[in-house]
Design an enzyme around this catalytic site. Structure first.
Site, PDB file in Angstrom:
ATOM      1  N   ASP A 239       9.469  58.079   4.163  1.00  0.00           N
ATOM      2  CA  ASP A 239      10.824  57.825   4.226  1.00  0.00           C
ATOM      3  C   ASP A 239      11.718  57.926   5.218  1.00  0.00           C
ATOM      4  O   ASP A 239      12.045  56.911   5.885  1.00  0.00           O
ATOM      5  CB  ASP A 239      11.420  58.828   2.881  1.00  0.00           C
ATOM      6  CG  ASP A 239      10.537  58.852   1.756  1.00  0.00           C
ATOM      7  OD1 ASP A 239       9.496  57.971   1.733  1.00  0.00           O
ATOM      8  OD2 ASP A 239      10.878  59.383   0.606  1.00  0.00           O
TER       9      ASP A 239
ATOM     10  N   GLU B  25       6.451  70.995  -3.297  1.00  0.00           N
ATOM     11  CA  GLU B  25       6.162  69.496  -2.496  1.00  0.00           C
ATOM     12  C   GLU B  25       6.040  69.825  -0.787  1.00  0.00           C
ATOM     13  O   GLU B  25       5.481  69.110  -0.163  1.00  0.00           O
ATOM     14  CB  GLU B  25       7.486  68.865  -2.738  1.00  0.00           C
ATOM     15  CG  GLU B  25       7.593  67.451  -2.310  1.00  0.00           C
ATOM     16  CD  GLU B  25       8.862  66.775  -2.571  1.00  0.00           C
ATOM     17  OE1 GLU B  25       8.737  65.581  -2.351  1.00  0.00           O
ATOM     18  OE2 GLU B  25       9.820  67.395  -3.170  1.00  0.00           O
TER      19      GLU B  25
END
Length: 853
Positions: A589, A820
């Site tokens: 990302d 996460e």
């Protein structure tokens, strides 16, 4: 489904011509009639001649009709296919999931399951239009009533997730909602008389935490269990006034797949049962319908109970079960009840009460035994770590889902293909897959799945191959696989609109090669029995043509200007908002790349992924002794692992680190500007400001990308560069923390910088488990290779492994979840919670079981 029964144009045209050949003997049989003409009278001859010609003509006409029909059909079919865009044309090869090993007993054994990971408890079959079951309940927060159904953080549950799940026929989940604790258990059985896929049972045990005193502590509990038919078939109620004492039947129906079926409720507690029936095509918003019903009842009668009414021909029935807490209910689904040997009462008994208790206990004990045998945790970690490890595995397997639908693919508006939208629909497809996070990402992600399968294949090789096969069957004719799978209304309801459309120019790390390479290593190390070995070989043989196409898609569409260079497509070179244009296709990302995206970029991580892919394909060709193909992939792997070329293209002597290459300047910042909009309206926005022209150069950001040559074990064990890599990893001012290796060095100009006003840092500092797993794998490798850095690699390995396990386990027991990512400053879990995707790799770290070792 397409692809499975595809026939070529040649084969379709051949069948009528084959028919002509078969008719020729019947024409030849008329020749003896010519002899009869010479022996008989003239009138008889003419009559016989006419009869014969009529038969011939009729036969020929019939054959000609079929020839013309097939020709027209084929022409129409060819015209349709020639106008179908390549991007939505399936790959022209037999499907991997059509292999015999995925049919028969295997397919039936996996028919029913907890394949709806986005809800707290959801059951469906692996079929496009299924019976769908699920659980809701009413929770209380701050004095208000809230319906629990879909996994979401706003519910603020203290804990939830599968503490045990074997991926097939058993699971046990713990849910803590304020002062209530729900234990949901799932069991599947194939019994005498069962229909296809067998029977299943759910136990829901609701308890109250006596230590939590509240004003509502004396209230009852309200559970809502529902069954819906996606096909729209009508569900019949057991009776108008439900009573579990007199009759346990809730609802019944019939389907082509499982035959006649019934749903029963059993309990030893005093229950009150109400219901509502709905006729709706939308299962994903069922909780809204239930809440509307309850609100209407509350306004009219002041009671939170369903009205005991049904719309005409309902395909969905919701049952409300209310009782004083604590209470326990067993729900049994039995199929094939129409047969004379169905023995319904006996089967219901085996799925409820003491029999269910006994079977759940046996399944859990077997899970624990198999867990120890598979991962050999003894003397490696403490008891708290084992508990967290079981949760990691259980929720990974319990989070496997089945989806069916059509992806939306970016496509220019084109009247020739009948679309006025900016997208076109992929072919209808099914996907059986694990998911990264049940509340946040309850769908398939291509680059996550390779990491998921590193864990799953060690538990159940057949489930793993089935999942990988489903992913490969999503490949189009160009060798491209959509990176994010949003299939069906339920999956679509969880995704913001701007992220739905997939771009066929963009890839995703081909991590499925990671698990396939690992399986091949397992074959070489004799980790499989003979049956498993043969099935893996058959699987690789069928998958090979698709893997080749996938490799070639990357090798052509993502190749750079220089030989052996690659770059991720999809970066926005016109952005006015992003500090550094994101590289979503890389999976990393916002990890900083060249400030100005161009075709001159060289992305180090993609080069290393291509090395993995080439090496995996080379290993497969060696397995099958396909030397003509193996040489090509062997040469590619040799080129991409060439240490001299790698260093010339990506190594920076001054930093002692590997970097991307491209047009880059460090003098980029986000600044507040007055932006004029329509109607002379000005708004203050944070926009990108470039203070100097970029130059072609190495991009000086030390982080995960810098470590890819190390993670892929390209660096020779005797090289001084290996020592520099160990320096970067172990230095606190760059990557080292007491909780794991951070994603971006503290010395980077992008460290923990926002990418936009609304885009906080993601891969710019926090600790991610998938990358740390690969770093540990490399450290473990180098600690066993002779060289000057062997002992140092072992010391760093031991410290990093200890830090990672300790921090993840601590967070799990403190918060109830795996996360996460983890904060590099204090180790706290960040991002999505209940992220039992690649964070579950902590179990393999505990077991010291690394890919390819």
């Amino acid at each position: 489904m397409t692809g499975g029964s595809r026939r070529s144009a040649r084969s379709r045209i051949k069948s009528p011509s084959d028919g002509d050949d078969r008719d020729e003997p019947s024409l030849r049989k008329t020749r003896p009639d010519l002899k009869l003409r010479r022996d008989g009278g003239r009138n008889q001859d003419s009559i016989r001649y006419f009869n014969v010609d009529l038969k011939v003509m009729l036969g020929f006409t019939v054959v000609a009709f079929f020839v013309i029909w097939f020709f027209i059909y084929d022409l129409v079919k060819y015209t349709e296919e020639s106008h179908r865009p390549r991007v939505i044309t399936p790959f022209p090869a037999p499907k991997v999931t059509d292999l015999p090993q995925f049919q028969g007993e295997h397919k039936e054994s996996l028919y029913w399951g907890t394949y709806r990971p986005h809800v707290y408890l959801g059951i469906r079959a692996r079929t496009p239009r299924s019976l769908v079951a699920g659980l809701m309940w009413i929770g209380i927060k701050d004095g208000g009533y809230f319906m629990r159904h879909v996994c979401q953080d706003s519910d603020d549950l203290s804990k939830y997730g599968w503490t045990h799940h074997n991926g097939r026929d058993f699971g046990n989940q713990l849910i803590v909602d304020q002062d209530m604790t729900l234990t949901t258990s799932f069991l599947k059985l194939k019994q005498e008389g069962s229909g296809y896929g067998g029977d299943w049972a759910v136990r829901i045990d609701m308890q109250r935490d006596e230590g939590m005193q509240s004003e509502d502590s004396g209230r009852g509990g309200h559970l809502f269990f529902y069954l819906a038919d996606e096909d729209g078939s009508v569900l019949s109620l057991g009776r108008d006034a439900l009573s579990t004492r007199d009759n346990s039947l809730l609802t019944s129906g019939s389907r082509a797949d499982v035959g006649s079926w019934q749903l029963h409720l059993k309990s030893q507690d005093d229950l009150e049962v109400h219901y509502s029936g709905f006729r709706t095509p939308h299962i994903h918003n069922l909780s809204d319908l239930v809440q509307q019903n309850l609100a209407t009842q509350a306004r009219k009668f002041g009671r939170l109970e369903l009205p005991d009414t049904s719309e005409e021909s309902p395909n969905t029935v919701v049952f409300q079960v209310s009782a004083r807490i604590p209470f326990k209910i067993d729900i049994a689904f039995v199929s094939g009840v129409g047969s004379t040997s169905s023995k319904v009462e006996k089967r219901i008994s085996s799925l409820t009460g003491t029999s269910l208790t006994s079977q759940l206990k046996e399944k859990q004990e077997y899970f624990d035994t198999l867990f120890e045998n598979k991962f050999n945790m003894e003397n490696k970690v403490d008891v708290d770590s084992v508990v967290a490890g079981k949760f990691a595995l259980g929720n990974m397997l319990g989070g496997i889902g089945y989806f069916y639908g059509q992806s939306k693919i970016s496509f220019p508006r084109d009247s020739n293909v009948g679309t006025l939208d900016n997208f076109i629909s992929y072919w209808p497809a099914e996907l059986y897959t694990a998911v990264p996070s049940r509340p946040f990402f309850p769908r398939g992600f291509l680059w996550d799945e390779g990491f998921h399968q590193l864990l799953i294949w060690r538990w159940d090789i057949h489930i793993s191959m089935d999942i990988v096969g489903h992913w490969l069957d999503l490949m189009n004719i160009d060798g491209w696989i959509p990176r994010e799978q949003i299939l069906g209304a339920e999956a679509l309801s969880k995704v913001p609109e701007e992220f739905v459309i997939q771009y066929p120019t963009n890839g995703n790390p081909p991590t499925l090669f990671l698990v396939l390479h690992d399986m091949i290593h397992g074959l070489k190390e004799n980790k499989f029995n003979s049956v498993e070995r043969n099935e893996i070989i058959s699987f690789l043989e069928r998958a090979f043509v698709r893997l080749e196409a996938w490799f070639q898609w990357f090798n052509t569409s993502q190749s750079g200007k220089e030989v052996s260079s690659y770059y991720w497509h999809g970066r926005d070179n016109m952005t006015r908002r992003e500090l550094n244009p994101k590289t979503l296709s890389s999976g990393l990302d916002d990890y900083p790349r060249a400030s100005h995206p161009t075709e001159d970029e060289r992305h180090l991580d993609l080069r290393c992924w291509m090395l993995l892919a080439a090496d995996c394909l080379h290993s497969i060709t060696e397995l099958f002794e396909k030397n003509e193909f193996g040489k090509e992939y062997g040469n590619t792997a040799k080129l991409l692992s060439d240490f001299k070329i790698l260093n010339e293209m990506h190594f920076d002597d001054a930093h002692g680190a590997y970097f991307d290459f491209g047009y880059h300047t460090e003098k980029v910042r986000l600044s507040w500007k007055e932006i004029m909009n329509g109607n002379n309206y000005a708004s203050r926005e944070l926009v990108r400001e470039v203070l100097e022209n970029p130059k072609l150069r190495l991009v000086p950001h030390v982080g995960y990308v810098s470590l890819f040559p190390f993670m892929r074990k390209i660096i020779p064990p005797e090289s001084w560069i290996l020592g520099k890599q160990l320096d970067l990893i172990s230095n606190r001012s760059t990557l080292w923390t007491d909780f794991g290796i951070r994603s971006l060095a503290r010395s980077s100009s992008m460290y923990m910088k926002r990418n936009t006003e609304h885009d906080p840092p993601y891969w710019r500092g926090p600790i991610w488990m998938n990358m740390n797993y690969m770093i540990l794998s490399a450290l473990n490798h180098y600690s066993k290779e002779d060289g000057p850095f062997k002992d140092r690699a072992r010391t760093i390995y031991d410290d990093l492994r200890s830090n990672l396990v300790r921090n993840v386990v601590h967070n799990y027991h403190r918060t109830g979840f795996l996360w996460e990512q983890y904060d590099q400053k204090n180790g706290k879990g960040k991002g999505a919670r209940l992220f039992t995707g690649w964070t579950s790799l902590v179990l393999l770290i505990m077991a010291e079981d690394y890919a390819g070792t």
